[in-house]
Design a protein around this motif. Structure first.
Motif, PDB file in Angstrom:
ATOM      1  N   PRO A 187      21.080  29.100  14.741  1.00 32.34           N
ATOM      2  CA  PRO A 187      20.555  27.963  14.904  1.00 32.34           C
ATOM      3  C   PRO A 187      18.972  28.113  14.675  1.00 32.34           C
ATOM      4  N   CYS A 188      18.318  26.793  14.817  1.00 34.38           N
ATOM      5  CA  CYS A 188      16.833  26.509  14.881  1.00 34.38           C
ATOM      6  C   CYS A 188      16.026  27.602  14.282  1.00 34.38           C
ATOM      7  N   ASN A 189      15.077  28.321  14.939  1.00 39.83           N
ATOM      8  CA  ASN A 189      14.090  29.050  14.113  1.00 39.83           C
ATOM      9  C   ASN A 189      14.631  30.123  13.398  1.00 39.83           C
ATOM     10  N   ARG A 354       8.871  20.492  21.538  1.00 32.57           N
ATOM     11  CA  ARG A 354       9.680  21.521  21.374  1.00 32.57           C
ATOM     12  C   ARG A 354      11.344  21.093  21.708  1.00 32.57           C
ATOM     13  N   ARG A 357      13.453  19.862  18.918  1.00 35.44           N
ATOM     14  CA  ARG A 357      13.686  20.464  17.587  1.00 35.44           C
ATOM     15  C   ARG A 357      15.004  21.173  17.763  1.00 35.44           C
ATOM     16  N   CYS A 358      15.484  21.651  18.892  1.00 37.28           N
ATOM     17  CA  CYS A 358      17.019  22.416  18.870  1.00 37.28           C
ATOM     18  C   CYS A 358      17.859  22.059  19.824  1.00 37.28           C
ATOM     19  N   CYS A 360      19.842  23.909  21.538  1.00 36.88           N
ATOM     20  CA  CYS A 360      19.952  24.741  22.634  1.00 36.88           C
ATOM     21  C   CYS A 360      20.105  24.514  24.099  1.00 36.88           C
ATOM     22  N   CYS A 370      18.218  30.588  19.685  1.00 40.14           N
ATOM     23  CA  CYS A 370      17.339  29.528  18.666  1.00 40.14           C
ATOM     24  C   CYS A 370      16.002  30.146  18.470  1.00 40.14           C
TER      25      CYS A 370
END
Length: 412
Positions: A187-189, A354, A357-358, A360, A370
């Motif tokens: 996920p994410c980044n 931040r 955004r995710c 987690c 993430c």
């Protein structure tokens, strides 16, 4: 009867005619101007307005979101008035320098940023010689108001994340290769990194079809700094690259935290930590402890720069920071002065955003799923668990860097 000298009579007549001319000339000009006004006159290419149009992103601190929406709406209306729009921030937004100017440079970016960040970013790079932009948009950037503005700018191509694009990228050969495999299905980044690489692959084909010579992958919080060129131009910089060089590396400089109230990083931030590629080794190692300021890394985020690639057969991305070739090992050249300026975490809102955004959990173990970088992990945890006062203290003490250490460079 005495006669006046001839010279005296001539002088008097000349003075009389000169006086008459000086009287009639302004009257004639005034009459001509009256006729023009009476018959409709000539159209003013830049009509004046009692309420000048504000360039998005230059709103004064304290402006509310309604002002931002109004300015964006005005921008859409203004840009849509003609086939050759006049952009209010610079009266010749088209930058139509002619198709014969070489090299032609394209920037590809995957962005979800707002209009106040993207427009100055495009404008700056147009000024230094970038001709085309391929913007893969999501989030704010894909909203109808923002995308309409972007599509109105000459040289900008907006690509939406449609089902067709996802199906096309699902068939990419990248999925069968190993160089990006460790980022798959996370996920994410990690997901963003894979998406950027797939977008870069599409952009190569689009750039080649558009007749581009060079392609650069850049985020909308990064600016190319073409130092070392004979003029402040990335076109001049790449024109001087030897013909056998395939890719050019721009070492990155990382912005320094200067204030808590930064609103417009591109115009307000001036302090950057220089990349170690541009530092003498004794300076770098001699000041490392001071420069890191308690962090584990020299830079908070990435340190390997960004690159430009010459458009050619078999070109492929090699992650978001590099380019490669399926048929050969590219010849790389690292620039000695030019750099990419990375405006990372310059605003306090960059930290607070931040947490949105995710998905987690804000624990040391779960954030590893993430985020690739340790600092991004720490920023996510602090933004998800701390009060605003605690975040400010952490931002200013735990990751702000000294402005006095001699690894910094100040850009005017």
């Amino acid at each position: 009867m005495a006669l006046r000298p001839i010279s005296s009579s001539f002088t008097s007549a000349f003075n009389y005619r000169l006086l008459l001319l000086l009287t009639l000339l302004p009257l004639s000009l005034a009459f001509f101007a009256f006729l023009l006004q009476w018959r409709g006159g000539l159209p003013d290419p830049i009509p004046l307005s009692p309420h000048p149009f504000p360039f998005p992103g230059t709103l004064h601190p304290g402006s509310d979101s309604r002002s931002v929406r109004r300015s964006v709406s005005d921008c859409v209306n203004l840009l849509g008035q003609s086939r050759s729009p006049v952009f209010p921030y610079f009266k010749d937004w088209n930058f139509d320098f002619g198709s014969d100017l070489r090299p032609k440079i394209c920037i590809v970016s995957s962005t979800s940023a707002g209009i106040e960040q993207i427009l100055p970013w495009i404008f700056y790079h147009k000024v230094i010689g970038v001709s085309d932009f391929l913007l893969f948009v999501e989030g704010k950037a894909a909203s109808p108001v923002v995308s309409k503005v972007l599509e109105s700018i000459p040289g900008v191509k907006v690509i939406y994340r449609t089902k067709e694009l996802e199906e096309q990228q699902a068939q990419s050969r990248i999925w069968n290769e190993t160089w990006l495999a460790k980022f798959f299905y996370k996920p994410c980044n990690y997901e963003l990194f894979v998406k950027q690489s797939l977008n870069m692959e599409v952009a190569i084909v689009m750039s080649r079809d558009a007749g581009m010579d060079w392609i650069i992958h850049l985020d909308t919080d990064e600016l190319i700094h073409p130092a070392g060129a004979r003029e402040y131009s990335v076109r001049r910089l790449l024109a001087d690259v030897p013909g056998d060089v395939d890719t050019v590396i721009f070492p990155n400089y990382e912005s320094s935290v200067e204030r808590d109230d930064i609103k417009e990083p591109f115009t307000e931030v001036s302090m950057f930590k220089k990349n170690y590629d541009h530092l003498p080794k004794d300076v770098y190692f001699g000041n490392y402890i001071v420069a890191t300021h308690g962090n584990s890394n020299y830079f908070l985020t990435y340190a390997n720069g960004k690159s430009a690639a010459r458009i050619q057969d078999h070109l492929r991305p090699n992650g978001a920071h590099r380019w490669h070739n399926y048929m050969k090992r590219p010849i790389e050249m690292k620039l000695a002065e030019a750099a990419v300026l990375h405006y990372t975490y310059t605003k306090f809102s960059d930290l607070t955003s931040r947490r949105d955004r995710c998905g987690c959990k804000p624990t040391k173990e779960d954030v590893k799923r993430c985020f690739m970088l340790n600092f991004d992990r720490s920023a996510f945890i602090i933004a998800s668990t701390a009060t605003e006062e605690e975040m400010l203290r952490w931002r200013n003490v735990d990751y702000s860097k000294s402005k006095l250490d001699n690894l910094m460079t100040c850009l005017d």
